[in-house]
Design a protein around this motif. Structure first.
Motif, PDB file in Angstrom:
ATOM      1  N   GLY A   1       0.811  -1.213   0.000  1.00 58.22           N
ATOM      2  CA  GLY A   1       0.000   0.000   0.000  1.00 58.22           C
ATOM      3  C   GLY A   1       0.844   1.262   0.000  1.00 58.22           C
ATOM      4  O   GLY A   1       0.520   2.239  -0.678  1.00 58.22           O
ATOM      5  N   ALA A   2       1.945   1.248   0.737  1.00 56.57           N
ATOM      6  CA  ALA A   2       2.849   2.399   0.746  1.00 56.57           C
ATOM      7  C   ALA A   2       3.466   2.604  -0.633  1.00 56.57           C
ATOM      8  O   ALA A   2       3.574   3.735  -1.120  1.00 56.57           O
ATOM      9  CB  ALA A   2       3.941   2.202   1.787  1.00 56.57           C
ATOM     10  N   TRP A   3       3.830   1.520  -1.273  1.00 55.18           N
ATOM     11  CA  TRP A   3       4.398   1.610  -2.615  1.00 55.18           C
ATOM     12  C   TRP A   3       3.352   2.143  -3.593  1.00 55.18           C
ATOM     13  O   TRP A   3       3.619   3.055  -4.384  1.00 55.18           O
ATOM     14  CB  TRP A   3       4.907   0.239  -3.047  1.00 55.18           C
ATOM     15  N   LEU A   4       2.146   1.583  -3.530  1.00 58.03           N
ATOM     16  CA  LEU A   4       1.068   2.003  -4.413  1.00 58.03           C
ATOM     17  C   LEU A   4       0.694   3.463  -4.167  1.00 58.03           C
ATOM     18  O   LEU A   4       0.541   4.244  -5.110  1.00 58.03           O
ATOM     19  CB  LEU A   4      -0.154   1.098  -4.201  1.00 58.03           C
ATOM     20  N   GLY A   5       0.582   3.841  -2.913  1.00 56.14           N
ATOM     21  CA  GLY A   5       0.238   5.218  -2.570  1.00 56.14           C
ATOM     22  C   GLY A   5       1.281   6.220  -3.019  1.00 56.14           C
ATOM     23  O   GLY A   5       0.944   7.304  -3.501  1.00 56.14           O
ATOM     24  N   SER A   6       2.552   5.852  -2.899  1.00 53.62           N
ATOM     25  CA  SER A   6       3.602   6.777  -3.341  1.00 53.62           C
ATOM     26  C   SER A   6       3.644   6.885  -4.862  1.00 53.62           C
ATOM     27  O   SER A   6       3.988   7.931  -5.402  1.00 53.62           O
ATOM     28  CB  SER A   6       4.964   6.371  -2.781  1.00 53.62           C
ATOM     29  N   LEU A   7       3.287   5.805  -5.564  1.00 56.48           N
ATOM     30  CA  LEU A   7       3.203   5.884  -7.028  1.00 56.48           C
ATOM     31  C   LEU A   7       2.079   6.809  -7.466  1.00 56.48           C
ATOM     32  O   LEU A   7       2.241   7.604  -8.400  1.00 56.48           O
ATOM     33  CB  LEU A   7       2.946   4.499  -7.619  1.00 56.48           C
ATOM     34  N   ILE A   8       0.941   6.711  -6.797  1.00 59.67           N
ATOM     35  CA  ILE A   8      -0.229   7.490  -7.193  1.00 59.67           C
ATOM     36  C   ILE A   8      -0.139   8.934  -6.694  1.00 59.67           C
ATOM     37  O   ILE A   8      -0.398   9.873  -7.435  1.00 59.67           O
ATOM     38  CB  ILE A   8      -1.519   6.830  -6.665  1.00 59.67           C
ATOM     39  N   LEU A   9       0.237   9.113  -5.433  1.00 56.73           N
ATOM     40  CA  LEU A   9       0.152  10.424  -4.795  1.00 56.73           C
ATOM     41  C   LEU A   9       1.492  11.088  -4.494  1.00 56.73           C
ATOM     42  O   LEU A   9       1.519  12.248  -4.093  1.00 56.73           O
ATOM     43  CB  LEU A   9      -0.633  10.295  -3.480  1.00 56.73           C
ATOM     44  N   GLY A  10       2.588  10.368  -4.628  1.00 61.55           N
ATOM     45  CA  GLY A  10       3.888  10.935  -4.294  1.00 61.55           C
ATOM     46  C   GLY A  10       4.185  10.798  -2.808  1.00 61.55           C
ATOM     47  O   GLY A  10       3.462  10.142  -2.064  1.00 61.55           O
ATOM     48  N   ASP A  11       5.244  11.435  -2.379  1.00 58.28           N
ATOM     49  CA  ASP A  11       5.681  11.356  -0.972  1.00 58.28           C
ATOM     50  C   ASP A  11       5.458  12.691  -0.273  1.00 58.28           C
ATOM     51  O   ASP A  11       6.372  13.493  -0.121  1.00 58.28           O
ATOM     52  CB  ASP A  11       7.160  10.968  -0.894  1.00 58.28           C
ATOM     53  N   TRP A  12       4.230  12.929   0.166  1.00 55.18           N
ATOM     54  CA  TRP A  12       3.932  14.158   0.882  1.00 55.18           C
ATOM     55  C   TRP A  12       3.306  13.820   2.220  1.00 55.18           C
ATOM     56  O   TRP A  12       2.879  12.703   2.453  1.00 55.18           O
ATOM     57  CB  TRP A  12       3.011  15.065   0.068  1.00 55.18           C
TER      58      TRP A  12
ATOM     59  N   SER B   1       0.506   6.371   2.052  1.00 51.34           N
ATOM     60  CA  SER B   1       0.612   4.949   2.393  1.00 51.34           C
ATOM     61  C   SER B   1      -0.718   4.380   2.841  1.00 51.34           C
ATOM     62  O   SER B   1      -1.111   3.288   2.425  1.00 51.34           O
ATOM     63  CB  SER B   1       1.660   4.746   3.491  1.00 51.34           C
ATOM     64  N   ILE B   2      -1.421   5.115   3.680  1.00 52.63           N
ATOM     65  CA  ILE B   2      -2.722   4.638   4.164  1.00 52.63           C
ATOM     66  C   ILE B   2      -3.727   4.587   3.019  1.00 52.63           C
ATOM     67  O   ILE B   2      -4.473   3.612   2.878  1.00 52.63           O
ATOM     68  CB  ILE B   2      -3.221   5.509   5.337  1.00 52.63           C
ATOM     69  N   ILE B   3      -3.731   5.620   2.176  1.00 50.02           N
ATOM     70  CA  ILE B   3      -4.649   5.628   1.034  1.00 50.02           C
ATOM     71  C   ILE B   3      -4.344   4.464   0.091  1.00 50.02           C
ATOM     72  O   ILE B   3      -5.248   3.769  -0.373  1.00 50.02           O
ATOM     73  CB  ILE B   3      -4.602   6.985   0.301  1.00 50.02           C
ATOM     74  N   GLY B   4      -3.066   4.231  -0.181  1.00 47.22           N
ATOM     75  CA  GLY B   4      -2.684   3.109  -1.039  1.00 47.22           C
ATOM     76  C   GLY B   4      -3.070   1.772  -0.442  1.00 47.22           C
ATOM     77  O   GLY B   4      -3.540   0.871  -1.142  1.00 47.22           O
ATOM     78  N   ALA B   5      -2.894   1.623   0.877  1.00 44.64           N
ATOM     79  CA  ALA B   5      -3.262   0.372   1.541  1.00 44.64           C
ATOM     80  C   ALA B   5      -4.774   0.175   1.531  1.00 44.64           C
ATOM     81  O   ALA B   5      -5.252  -0.952   1.368  1.00 44.64           O
ATOM     82  CB  ALA B   5      -2.724   0.355   2.969  1.00 44.64           C
TER      83      ALA B   5
END
Length: 84
Positions: free
Chosen positions: A39-50, A62-66
């Motif tokens: 989920g952290a990987w997916l979230g950072s791909l979609i939303l970046g690292d903010w 990370s939470i959104i991706g998970a």
């Protein structure tokens, strides 16, 4: 020590995603950790690292991706139960 914190934070992220979606993650603690990492990987791909970061996890993406991952897994698991 950094790897241990990553496992703990990944597990918490996966657990929170399961609570938000309202579905249990298969695999218990290990499933939560995997869901947190993926989920952290997916979230950072979609939303970046903010947002706030703990143990190299950008918490909000990370939470959104998970949550997305757990939701997709729950749909797949439900579809598999209906076909068998």
């Amino acid at each position: 020590m950094g790897f241990l914190w990553s496992l703990i934070i990944g597990g918490i992220i996966g657990w929170l995603a399961g609570l938000i979606v309202g579905k249990d993650i298969p695999g218990g603690v290990i499933g939560n950790i995997i869901a947190g990492f993926v989920g952290a990987w997916l979230g950072s791909l979609i939303l970046g690292d903010w947002g706030p970061t703990i143990a190299d996890f950008a918490l909000i993406p990370s939470i959104i991706g998970a949550v997305i991952l757990v939701f997709i897994l729950s749909l797949i698991m439900r579809g598999m139960r209906k076909t068998t």
